[in-house]
Design an enzyme around this catalytic site. Structure first.
Site, PDB file in Angstrom:
ATOM      1  N   ARG B  50       0.837  -1.200   0.000  1.00  7.26           N
ATOM      2  CA  ARG B  50       0.000   0.000   0.000  1.00  7.26           C
ATOM      3  C   ARG B  50       0.869   1.246   0.000  1.00  7.26           C
ATOM      4  NH1 ARG B  50      -3.685  -1.725   5.236  1.00  7.26           N
ATOM      5  NH2 ARG B  50      -4.117  -3.844   4.518  1.00  7.26           N
ATOM      6  N   ASP B  52       0.167   5.327   1.430  1.00  4.76           N
ATOM      7  CA  ASP B  52      -0.801   6.156   2.150  1.00  4.76           C
ATOM      8  C   ASP B  52      -1.313   7.315   1.292  1.00  4.76           C
ATOM      9  OD1 ASP B  52      -0.927   4.792   4.501  1.00  4.76           O
ATOM     10  OD2 ASP B  52       0.645   5.974   5.494  1.00  4.76           O
ATOM     11  N   TYR B 110      12.330   3.363  -1.519  1.00  4.55           N
ATOM     12  CA  TYR B 110      11.524   4.568  -1.364  1.00  4.55           C
ATOM     13  C   TYR B 110      12.455   5.764  -1.418  1.00  4.55           C
ATOM     14  CZ  TYR B 110       7.483   1.905   0.352  1.00  4.55           C
ATOM     15  OH  TYR B 110       6.414   1.051   0.463  1.00  4.55           O
ATOM     16  N   ARG B 197       9.075   7.644   6.415  1.00  5.84           N
ATOM     17  CA  ARG B 197       8.722   8.997   6.848  1.00  5.84           C
ATOM     18  C   ARG B 197       9.283   9.309   8.233  1.00  5.84           C
ATOM     19  NH1 ARG B 197       2.392   9.168   5.795  1.00  5.84           N
ATOM     20  NH2 ARG B 197       2.629  11.172   6.880  1.00  5.84           N
TER      21      ARG B 197
END
Lengths: 252, 252
Positions: B50, B52, B110, B197
């Site tokens: 997934r 966000d 990422y 994050r």
């Protein structure tokens, strides 16, 4: 009264161009309203030049007169706090009373960005023109070289333009590759209406083999808009920088 | 039935994340609807993982089974013609029946993008986190080095996550400078919820001098989410690449 110069960046996607128009969202209109809200009196925003609907800016320059005593270094943050997020003040400075963003400009740089990815680069979709067919850069560079210098650019100007003198001096027409992005840099003393977008459309015709670089001098000499390529889409164009002094790098 | 793998790029700004949710615009929901419109039967879209709300992707991977006989090389153009402009199919290939976008993934990369301009860069405003204060990169790189390897990343995982085993192996935590943009690259075998994050928020604390690089091993050892930095905003994060074989470059 103090005369304030601002350097602005904006995402042109959601604006109907720079210049104020009744009932339409424009950069000049949004900025003027914001400045007036801050200073509490009406102001007249002078731009270095217009940009069309969908055209972006990294270094548009404006000036306005105000009686406000806001310290000059505070202007960007004061305005940015109130402006919508698609226009950002990058710099503010005090300029002499007779300084004028348009009349004092001695040149401009525009950049036209082409996305050569096989499928659109989603992060550049609003800031580039997607061209998925192969482009040959050497002929494009050769064609660009023919555009540098002082020429009558009638063939590279929107046909219905009222301007009479269409002689302009281009100092730089360059191609920059960054990954799949290809950027056409045009720097010169002045530009005609749609000139950079027509140069981009013409260089793309050269890149795909539809035109040969040798035809560029003939296209210039013809003074006939129909001889050049199409006007490339607005979203690929960015007003990159406005020059105000010979020492500022206008001439390479 | 044929099993089709797609590589997707999307601008996460206008999506409520990847995963289908009732009455909300999601990437999985939009893609499923589009594929079903094309193939004329219901499909189940399997994602590699997934993302966000607000998180972007350059290389999200999905697969689905279909009876459609559309030639595999036509899939990107067929889907891109019908998809909204904020999601773009970059690649399609036929994969074995038992190939699964999530279960077959062996790692991910990422990237977290930071805009260090004094005032927001208007063209990166949706794809980066604006950090106008000065950042010291050497301590950030040192801190990043402490995160590489196999660690219990409990301190770097959203506190309410049901996952029990929070040991993960990071192969790369790197910083790339491109002008005023600073990109944190994280590549590893797997990631916990909000992990990148929180790593970004913690490295920013190091860059501004609020944390020292030497504290990173203690933060890891504490297994306490409150010891690490804040969760940096979603819009700076992009799912960059999903790895499916050891030879694919996961391990530097």
């Amino acid at each position: 009264m103090r005369n304030i110069k601002l350097i602005l960046a904006y995402d042109g996607t959601e604006f109907h161009g720079f210049q104020t128009q009744p009932n339409l969202r424009t950069v000049q209109g949004v900025l003027q309203q914001t400045v007036e809200d801050v200073v509490g009196h009406s102001v007249s925003i002078i731009g270095s030049g217009r940009t069309d609907a969908g055209v972006h800016a990294r270094g548009q320059v404006v000036n306005f007169a105000t009686s406000s005593r806001i310290p000059i270094e505070k202007w960007p943050i004061v305005l940015n706090t109130k402006l919508p997020d698609d226009v950002v003040v990058q710099h503010a400075e005090l300029v002499p009373d007779d300084w004028h963003a348009r009349f004092c400009a001695i040149g401009k740089e525009y950049r036209y960005r082409i996305d050569r990815s096989p499928y659109t680069d989603v992060f550049w979709r609003k800031y580039s023109h997607h061209v998925p067919y192969p482009l040959r850069l050497e002929p494009m560079r050769e064609a660009a070289g023919h555009l540098v210098g002082r020429h009558d650019f009638t063939s590279f100007c929107a046909a219905n333009t009222p301007v009479v003198d269409k002689v302009r001096h281009l100092h730089v027409v360059d191609l920059i590759e960054e990954g799949s992005l290809l950027t056409i840099v045009c720097r010169g003393e002045g530009f005609l209406y749609n000139m950079v977008r027509i140069i981009a459309g013409t260089l793309l015709d050269v890149g795909r083999g539809k035109l040969s670089p040798d035809q560029i001098p003939d296209i210039l000499a013809s003074c006939d808009r129909t001889q050049a390529g199409v006007t490339a889409p607005a979203k690929g164009l960015t007003m990159w920088k406005v020059f105000y002094a010979e020492s500022s790098g206008l001439i390479p």
